[in-house]
Design a protein around this motif. Structure first.
Motif, PDB file in Angstrom:
ATOM      1  N   UNK A 274       0.873  -1.179   0.000  1.00  0.00           N
ATOM      2  CA  UNK A 274       0.000   0.000   0.000  1.00  0.00           C
ATOM      3  C   UNK A 274       0.908   1.226   0.000  1.00  0.00           C
ATOM      4  N   UNK A 275       0.791   2.033  -1.061  1.00  0.00           N
ATOM      5  CA  UNK A 275       1.554   3.268  -1.177  1.00  0.00           C
ATOM      6  C   UNK A 275       0.571   4.428  -1.063  1.00  0.00           C
ATOM      7  N   UNK A 276       0.715   5.210   0.002  1.00  0.00           N
ATOM      8  CA  UNK A 276      -0.276   6.217   0.379  1.00  0.00           C
ATOM      9  C   UNK A 276       0.363   7.596   0.313  1.00  0.00           C
ATOM     10  N   UNK A 277      -0.313   8.532  -0.372  1.00  0.00           N
ATOM     11  CA  UNK A 277       0.225   9.869  -0.583  1.00  0.00           C
ATOM     12  C   UNK A 277      -0.746  10.890   0.014  1.00  0.00           C
ATOM     13  N   UNK A 278      -0.223  11.682   0.976  1.00  0.00           N
ATOM     14  CA  UNK A 278      -1.079  12.590   1.737  1.00  0.00           C
ATOM     15  C   UNK A 278      -0.630  14.038   1.546  1.00  0.00           C
ATOM     16  N   UNK A 289      -5.847  15.512   2.217  1.00  0.00           N
ATOM     17  CA  UNK A 289      -6.243  14.903   0.951  1.00  0.00           C
ATOM     18  C   UNK A 289      -5.306  13.727   0.729  1.00  0.00           C
ATOM     19  N   UNK A 290      -5.826  12.609   0.234  1.00  0.00           N
ATOM     20  CA  UNK A 290      -5.010  11.398   0.117  1.00  0.00           C
ATOM     21  C   UNK A 290      -5.424  10.582  -1.103  1.00  0.00           C
ATOM     22  N   UNK A 291      -4.423   9.980  -1.752  1.00  0.00           N
ATOM     23  CA  UNK A 291      -4.723   8.972  -2.773  1.00  0.00           C
ATOM     24  C   UNK A 291      -3.796   7.786  -2.555  1.00  0.00           C
ATOM     25  N   UNK A 292      -4.234   6.640  -3.036  1.00  0.00           N
ATOM     26  CA  UNK A 292      -3.522   5.379  -2.832  1.00  0.00           C
ATOM     27  C   UNK A 292      -3.166   4.805  -4.193  1.00  0.00           C
TER      28      UNK A 292
END
Length: 328
Positions: A274-278, A289-292
């Protein structure tokens, strides 16, 4: 004395007639199959179908299903939010009739349900367990009009101890039912956990799971207390707040073109990740705000949920051992 006995006898006969024609019929009506909305054994349910009908025409459909006791799936495509499904199952188990309607109420209630309703059908395998229509709330907001499939009379149904609109338990918005999973924090499943900071790269770190504890990569000494405390928060699933793509058109594409303020990279022992960008929101300090990676949705993640994971390398490192100087 004789007159008293005669009057008592007449009264008893009258009460018997009342019981037979009024009370017993009412009881039969209250406790018959047409009012048996509750499903006692919700554990046997393997599929729940919700269909929103407007003037007899289906407009939306939600199907929740599971196989062999596995997790719930939404419309055969997405993982469903377990907590919301459990809330629905709990409600379905506790439904009970609150009151009967008079003749005029029966007629108008059925008309209301036929105009707009949610058709709820529960299955155990291929066997239908229960099927009924959920209408609107009553004027006093103390119950909801419901009609068993095949029945001719609607009833006012409630949850014991709760006054309100039962239709809120049957939302037709797929995003409400979808599991908004951020990552699985099961320590035993994790191979490594990494944090990246845009504004303070010196705080970046990667922890590797050595079986019973974390080790800092490269192999640096960790503070045992901090390591144990950080290890303890890794349990269960961590969820995002909500899906917001529809509310912010173009925002996801805009953010993907920019470096993220915070990144979490979780690698699992089964080879998945899981690569999570916040992204910090200046206008809203409550969430990111976040996308995976690999998922097409923009979500928000609340600080009170994620901040406990946002450690810095300095938080975890053991204090350096200072050797004593030469004796004087």
């Amino acid at each position: 004395m004789r007159k008293t006995l005669v009057l008592l006898g007449v009264l008893m006969v009258g009460l018997g007639i009342f019981y037979f024609f009024i009370w017993d019929q009412g009881k039969s009506s209250l406790w018959g199959a047409d009012t048996d909305f509750a499903i006692e054994d919700t554990a046997s349910i393997t599929r729940i179908q919700l269909v929103r009908n407007v003037k007899g025409q289906p407009t939306y459909e939600v199907i929740l299903s599971r196989e062999l006791g596995e997790e719930w799936v939404l419309n055969g495509q997405y993982p469903a939010l377990t907590s919301r499904v459990n809330k629905l199952l709990s409600m379905m188990r506790r439904l009970q009739v609150r009151q009967l309607l008079n003749e005029k109420g029966e007629s108008s209630g059925k008309r209301i349900i036929e105009t707009v309703n949610t058709h709820v059908t529960a299955y155990a395998g291929e066997r239908e367990i229960k099927s009924y229509y959920v209408g609107t709330q009553t004027q006093n907001a103390k119950g909801t009009l419901m009609l068993m499939e095949g029945a001719s009379i609607p009833y006012v149904v409630e949850l014991p101890g709760l006054q309100g609109y039962l239709n809120t338990y049957f939302p037709m918005d797929l995003m409400v039912w979808r599991e908004n999973l951020l990552f699985k924090a099961e320590f035993e499943m994790i191979e490594s956990f990494s944090l990246r900071y845009l504004d303070q790269p010196e705080s970046n770190f990667t922890l590797k799971n050595t079986g019973d504890r974390w080790r800092l990569d490269p192999d640096l000494p960790l503070d045992s207390v901090q390591r144990a405390a950080f290890r303890e928060i890794f349990s269960g699933k961590i969820y995002a707040e909500e899906f917001v793509t529809a509310y912010y058109p173009g925002k996801l594409e805009e953010l993907k073109s920019q470096p993220a303020d915070r990144e979490i990279h979780v690698r699992y022992k089964d080879g998945t990740s899981r690569d999570i960008y916040m992204y910090i929101r200046e206008e809203n300090p409550n969430n990111f705000f976040t996308w995976i990676e690999g998922e097409p949705e923009l979500v928000t993640v609340q600080h009170f949920v994620i901040d406990k994971f946002l450690k810095e390398k300095s938080d975890l490192l053991a204090a350096p051992v200072i050797s004593p100087g030469p004796e004087l």
